[in-house]
Design an enzyme around this catalytic site. Structure first.
Site, PDB file in Angstrom:
ATOM      1  N   CYS A   1      55.958  17.390  40.240  1.00 48.89           N
ATOM      2  CA  CYS A   1      57.253  16.724  40.062  1.00 48.89           C
ATOM      3  C   CYS A   1      57.908  16.479  41.410  1.00 48.89           C
ATOM      4  CB  CYS A   1      58.169  17.550  39.159  1.00 48.89           C
ATOM      5  SG  CYS A   1      57.925  17.175  37.404  1.00 48.89           S
TER       6      CYS A   1
ATOM      7  N   CYS B   1      43.643  42.447  42.270  1.00 47.99           N
ATOM      8  CA  CYS B   1      42.553  43.012  41.450  1.00 47.99           C
ATOM      9  C   CYS B   1      41.193  42.653  42.052  1.00 47.99           C
ATOM     10  CB  CYS B   1      42.659  42.545  40.000  1.00 47.99           C
ATOM     11  SG  CYS B   1      43.934  43.448  39.073  1.00 47.99           S
TER      12      CYS B   1
ATOM     13  N   CYS C   1      37.701  46.754  33.101  1.00 50.65           N
ATOM     14  CA  CYS C   1      38.950  47.512  33.166  1.00 50.65           C
ATOM     15  C   CYS C   1      39.884  47.129  32.021  1.00 50.65           C
ATOM     16  CB  CYS C   1      39.637  47.283  34.516  1.00 50.65           C
ATOM     17  SG  CYS C   1      38.823  48.184  35.848  1.00 50.65           S
ATOM     18  N   HIS C   2      40.117  45.819  31.837  1.00 47.42           N
ATOM     19  CA  HIS C   2      41.220  45.396  30.974  1.00 47.42           C
ATOM     20  C   HIS C   2      40.863  45.227  29.497  1.00 47.42           C
ATOM     21  CE1 HIS C   2      44.009  45.205  34.256  1.00 47.42           C
ATOM     22  NE2 HIS C   2      43.256  44.365  34.939  1.00 47.42           N
TER      23      HIS C   2
ATOM     24  N   CYS D   1      36.531  41.823  35.276  1.00 46.02           N
ATOM     25  CA  CYS D   1      37.889  42.048  34.744  1.00 46.02           C
ATOM     26  C   CYS D   1      37.828  42.812  33.415  1.00 46.02           C
ATOM     27  CB  CYS D   1      38.604  40.727  34.482  1.00 46.02           C
ATOM     28  SG  CYS D   1      38.501  39.480  35.787  1.00 46.02           S
TER      29      CYS D   1
ATOM     30  N   ARG E   1      48.864  38.728  42.020  1.00 51.92           N
ATOM     31  CA  ARG E   1      48.466  39.947  41.281  1.00 51.92           C
ATOM     32  C   ARG E   1      46.948  39.947  41.045  1.00 51.92           C
ATOM     33  NH1 ARG E   1      48.688  45.240  39.858  1.00 51.92           N
ATOM     34  NH2 ARG E   1      46.548  44.852  40.476  1.00 51.92           N
TER      35      ARG E   1
ATOM     36  N   CYS F   1      66.549  14.636  35.838  1.00 54.31           N
ATOM     37  CA  CYS F   1      65.571  14.203  34.830  1.00 54.31           C
ATOM     38  C   CYS F   1      65.432  15.200  33.685  1.00 54.31           C
ATOM     39  CB  CYS F   1      64.199  14.008  35.466  1.00 54.31           C
ATOM     40  SG  CYS F   1      64.144  12.683  36.678  1.00 54.31           S
TER      41      CYS F   1
ATOM     42  N   CYS G   1      66.068  18.225  40.078  1.00 51.56           N
ATOM     43  CA  CYS G   1      65.298  18.416  38.841  1.00 51.56           C
ATOM     44  C   CYS G   1      66.166  18.058  37.639  1.00 51.56           C
ATOM     45  CB  CYS G   1      64.838  19.855  38.682  1.00 51.56           C
ATOM     46  SG  CYS G   1      64.115  20.619  40.135  1.00 51.56           S
TER      47      CYS G   1
HETATM   48  C1  HEC Z   1      38.897  48.454  38.598  1.00 50.12           C
HETATM   49  C2  HEC Z   1      39.726  48.053  37.492  1.00 50.12           C
HETATM   50  C3  HEC Z   1      40.282  46.641  37.478  1.00 50.12           C
HETATM   51  C4  HEC Z   1      39.580  45.453  37.520  1.00 50.12           C
HETATM   52  C5  HEC Z   1      38.075  45.250  37.629  1.00 50.12           C
HETATM   53  C6  HEC Z   1      40.570  44.409  37.404  1.00 50.12           C
HETATM   54  N1  HEC Z   1      41.816  44.930  37.309  1.00 50.12           N
HETATM   55 FE1  HEC Z   1      43.526  43.920  36.884  1.00 50.12          FE
HETATM   56  N2  HEC Z   1      44.589  45.628  37.078  1.00 50.12           N
HETATM   57  C7  HEC Z   1      44.065  46.881  37.308  1.00 50.12           C
HETATM   58  C8  HEC Z   1      45.155  47.834  37.454  1.00 50.12           C
HETATM   59  C9  HEC Z   1      45.013  49.335  37.720  1.00 50.12           C
HETATM   60  C10 HEC Z   1      46.346  47.101  37.311  1.00 50.12           C
HETATM   61  C11 HEC Z   1      47.782  47.630  37.412  1.00 50.12           C
HETATM   62  C12 HEC Z   1      48.171  48.299  36.128  1.00 50.12           C
HETATM   63  C13 HEC Z   1      48.090  47.323  34.983  1.00 50.12           C
HETATM   64  O1  HEC Z   1      49.041  46.571  34.746  1.00 50.12           O
HETATM   65  O2  HEC Z   1      47.009  47.267  34.350  1.00 50.12           O
HETATM   66  C14 HEC Z   1      45.951  45.717  37.035  1.00 50.12           C
HETATM   67  C15 HEC Z   1      46.846  44.696  36.737  1.00 50.12           C
HETATM   68  C16 HEC Z   1      46.475  43.424  36.324  1.00 50.12           C
HETATM   69  C17 HEC Z   1      47.394  42.410  35.842  1.00 50.12           C
HETATM   70  C18 HEC Z   1      48.889  42.554  35.641  1.00 50.12           C
HETATM   71  C19 HEC Z   1      49.204  42.964  34.192  1.00 50.12           C
HETATM   72  C20 HEC Z   1      50.677  43.057  33.915  1.00 50.12           C
HETATM   73  O3  HEC Z   1      51.059  43.324  32.765  1.00 50.12           O
HETATM   74  O4  HEC Z   1      51.479  42.866  34.824  1.00 50.12           O
HETATM   75  C21 HEC Z   1      46.645  41.303  35.577  1.00 50.12           C
HETATM   76  C22 HEC Z   1      47.152  39.968  35.056  1.00 50.12           C
HETATM   77  C23 HEC Z   1      45.282  41.620  35.904  1.00 50.12           C
HETATM   78  N3  HEC Z   1      45.206  42.905  36.343  1.00 50.12           N
HETATM   79  C24 HEC Z   1      44.223  40.740  35.778  1.00 50.12           C
HETATM   80  C25 HEC Z   1      42.937  41.028  36.229  1.00 50.12           C
HETATM   81  C26 HEC Z   1      41.879  40.033  36.308  1.00 50.12           C
HETATM   82  C27 HEC Z   1      42.031  38.577  35.906  1.00 50.12           C
HETATM   83  C28 HEC Z   1      40.781  40.677  36.790  1.00 50.12           C
HETATM   84  C29 HEC Z   1      39.440  40.077  37.157  1.00 50.12           C
HETATM   85  C30 HEC Z   1      39.487  39.036  38.181  1.00 50.12           C
HETATM   86  C31 HEC Z   1      41.135  42.076  36.976  1.00 50.12           C
HETATM   87  N4  HEC Z   1      42.456  42.243  36.661  1.00 50.12           N
HETATM   88  C32 HEC Z   1      40.261  43.058  37.397  1.00 50.12           C
HETATM   89  C33 HEC Z   1      42.734  47.207  37.347  1.00 50.12           C
HETATM   90  C34 HEC Z   1      41.685  46.300  37.370  1.00 50.12           C
HETATM   91  C1  HEC Z   2      62.570  11.620  38.512  1.00 49.09           C
HETATM   92  C2  HEC Z   2      62.403  12.492  37.341  1.00 49.09           C
HETATM   93  C3  HEC Z   2      61.909  13.926  37.542  1.00 49.09           C
HETATM   94  C4  HEC Z   2      62.338  14.847  38.459  1.00 49.09           C
HETATM   95  C5  HEC Z   2      63.353  14.679  39.569  1.00 49.09           C
HETATM   96  C6  HEC Z   2      61.623  16.061  38.132  1.00 49.09           C
HETATM   97  N1  HEC Z   2      60.800  15.879  37.078  1.00 49.09           N
HETATM   98 FE1  HEC Z   2      59.766  17.298  36.098  1.00 49.09          FE
HETATM   99  N2  HEC Z   2      58.931  15.916  34.878  1.00 49.09           N
HETATM  100  C7  HEC Z   2      59.259  14.564  34.909  1.00 49.09           C
HETATM  101  C8  HEC Z   2      58.368  13.869  34.007  1.00 49.09           C
HETATM  102  C9  HEC Z   2      58.351  12.361  33.746  1.00 49.09           C
HETATM  103  C10 HEC Z   2      57.526  14.848  33.420  1.00 49.09           C
HETATM  104  C11 HEC Z   2      56.390  14.613  32.443  1.00 49.09           C
HETATM  105  C12 HEC Z   2      55.082  14.641  33.206  1.00 49.09           C
HETATM  106  C13 HEC Z   2      54.962  13.459  34.131  1.00 49.09           C
HETATM  107  O1  HEC Z   2      54.923  12.326  33.648  1.00 49.09           O
HETATM  108  O2  HEC Z   2      54.940  13.653  35.367  1.00 49.09           O
HETATM  109  C14 HEC Z   2      57.944  16.117  33.989  1.00 49.09           C
HETATM  110  C15 HEC Z   2      57.401  17.335  33.631  1.00 49.09           C
HETATM  111  C16 HEC Z   2      57.909  18.567  34.018  1.00 49.09           C
HETATM  112  C17 HEC Z   2      57.559  19.838  33.448  1.00 49.09           C
HETATM  113  C18 HEC Z   2      56.613  20.061  32.290  1.00 49.09           C
HETATM  114  C19 HEC Z   2      57.385  19.946  30.988  1.00 49.09           C
HETATM  115  C20 HEC Z   2      56.506  20.114  29.776  1.00 49.09           C
HETATM  116  O3  HEC Z   2      57.061  20.233  28.668  1.00 49.09           O
HETATM  117  O4  HEC Z   2      55.276  20.140  29.901  1.00 49.09           O
HETATM  118  C21 HEC Z   2      58.260  20.792  34.127  1.00 49.09           C
HETATM  119  C22 HEC Z   2      58.211  22.295  33.900  1.00 49.09           C
HETATM  120  C23 HEC Z   2      59.031  20.117  35.141  1.00 49.09           C
HETATM  121  N3  HEC Z   2      58.808  18.753  35.034  1.00 49.09           N
HETATM  122  C24 HEC Z   2      59.844  20.745  36.064  1.00 49.09           C
HETATM  123  C25 HEC Z   2      60.520  20.075  37.083  1.00 49.09           C
HETATM  124  C26 HEC Z   2      61.201  20.746  38.166  1.00 49.09           C
HETATM  125  C27 HEC Z   2      61.323  22.247  38.334  1.00 49.09           C
HETATM  126  C28 HEC Z   2      61.717  19.772  38.958  1.00 49.09           C
HETATM  127  C29 HEC Z   2      62.459  19.918  40.278  1.00 49.09           C
HETATM  128  C30 HEC Z   2      61.703  20.623  41.319  1.00 49.09           C
HETATM  129  C31 HEC Z   2      61.364  18.499  38.347  1.00 49.09           C
HETATM  130  N4  HEC Z   2      60.624  18.717  37.239  1.00 49.09           N
HETATM  131  C32 HEC Z   2      61.776  17.242  38.835  1.00 49.09           C
HETATM  132  C33 HEC Z   2      60.248  13.986  35.658  1.00 49.09           C
HETATM  133  C34 HEC Z   2      60.933  14.585  36.686  1.00 49.09           C
END
Ligand code: HEC
Ligand code: HEC
Length: 258
Positions: A111, A219, A177-178, A174, A215, A78, A75
């Site tokens: 990449c 949920c 709850c959130h 979602c 995560r 580049c 990586c």
């Molecule tokens: C029944 C209630 C409930 C529903 C519905 C729910 N969640 Fe959660 N979710 C939780 C609880 C409890 C946690 C763990 C504590 C927290 O970080 O809120 C959590 C955690 C998360 C986290 C992590 C937050 C952090 O700071 O790490 C994300 C992201 C999340 N939920 C997204 C979603 C999404 C997207 C949906 C819908 C697809 C969803 N949740 C539906 C209860 C719910």
């Molecule tokens: C041969 C060159 C090359 C290598 C090796 C490479 N990349 Fe990239 N990467 C690029 C180019 C070019 C872009 C711009 C998007 C595109 O044209 O594919 C990019 C885009 C990205 C981006 C997004 C940057 C942005 O600002 O949006 C990330 C993150 C990234 N590369 C991570 C990685 C990681 C992690 C690796 C190794 C696993 C990797 N790249 C290996 C050439 C490379």
């Protein structure tokens, strides 16, 4: 003080009686109300997250740094790490070459395929988690700012619709709850706003590091709905909506969560 839990319990209790029509509410969390999930952690967990030596998430960041600088077409041949600072805060992002919405995991895998001629890494593999954690950590402290217009717009609308759609045997969306019950208690946990800014993160319940999609799957399973695949288009679209909803929140990865 927010004491909305009885309302949530009523919703859960009445879910069995409710019909299965979908329900789309479009009222987003107001920007001034946005709080990181770390606000809802205990002081001990917050301190663990902040401690660069004790936070186990940094094991993945370090491993990611090794992978970033390792191998044939590495990586770092580049990318200068400095130049990637801030990149994670702009993902998910639409990519015209791929013709798809990419999150950080998908960007890294592209990449590997296009620029390193390597196969994509499995979504929840330690290698992909490590590389994602490394790149996300380069943006720590940067505010989330994703683009949701232009080619990203249809994905954004799809993600937002998913967020407000009731699902599962509990028939809960979602937002119920959130947006409507954050600060309340559920099974011993404080419900946060479901913000994505700490991810990938170390989850104490998993005893390991994991992706935002893992995560979200928990949920979906929690309301007894069939979860989608990690890395699926619908979850990346949902991630775009979550990142927009969290706009301005600082990237915290590697976070620690219960
Ligand atoms: C029944 C209630 C409930 C529903 C519905 C729910 N969640 Fe959660 N979710 C939780 C609880 C409890 C946690 C763990 C504590 C927290 O970080 O809120 C959590 C955690 C998360 C986290 C992590 C937050 C952090 O700071 O790490 C994300 C992201 C999340 N939920 C997204 C979603 C999404 C997207 C949906 C819908 C697809 C969803 N949740 C539906 C209860 C719910
Ligand atoms: C041969 C060159 C090359 C290598 C090796 C490479 N990349 Fe990239 N990467 C690029 C180019 C070019 C872009 C711009 C998007 C595109 O044209 O594919 C990019 C885009 C990205 C981006 C997004 C940057 C942005 O600002 O949006 C990330 C993150 C990234 N590369 C991570 C990685 C990681 C992690 C690796 C190794 C696993 C990797 N790249 C290996 C050439 C490379």
């Amino acid at each position: 003080m927010r004491r909305r839990l009885p309302a949530l319990l009523l919703v859960v209790a009445s879910a069995a009686l409710a019909d299965t029509r979908s329900f789309v509410d479009q009222s987003d969390l107001p920007a001034e109300a946005v709080r990181s999930g770390s606000v809802f952690l205990t002081a001990e967990t917050r301190a663990l997250q902040a401690d660069g030596f004790a936070n186990p998430g940094y094991l993945w960041v370090e491993r990611g740094g090794e992978l970033f600088n390792d191998g044939d077409k590495v990586c770092s041949s580049c990318h200068q790490a400095d130049a990637l600072a801030g990149a994670a805060a702009r993902y998910p992002q639409y990519d015209a070459v791929a013709g798809a919405l990419l999150n950080l995991e998908a960007r890294i895998n592209l990449c590997r395929q296009h620029h390193q001629e390597l196969p994509p890494l499995a979504y929840e593999s330690d290698e992909l988690l490590a590389l994602t954690a490394y790149v996300a950590n380069l943006s720590q402290g940067r505010p989330l700012t994703v683009a949701v217009d232009g080619d990203a717009a249809p994905f954004f609308e799809q993600g937002r619709a998913y967020y407000f759609q009731r699902r599962g045997q509990l028939n809960l969306a979602c937002n119920q709850c959130h947006d409507d019950n954050w600060g309340g208690k559920l099974r011993g946990d404080t419900i946060s706003q479901g913000q994505p800014n700490a991810w990938p993160a170390y989850r104490l319940e998993w005893q390991t590091f994991g992706s935002l999609h893992r995560r979200i799957r928990d949920c979906d399973v929690g309301v007894r709905a069939e979860p989608h695949e990690s890395g699926s288009e619908i979850y990346i679209s949902l991630e775009l909506y979550l990142a927009w909803r969290a706009r301005g929140l600082a990237v915290e990865s590697p976070g620690i969560r219960r």
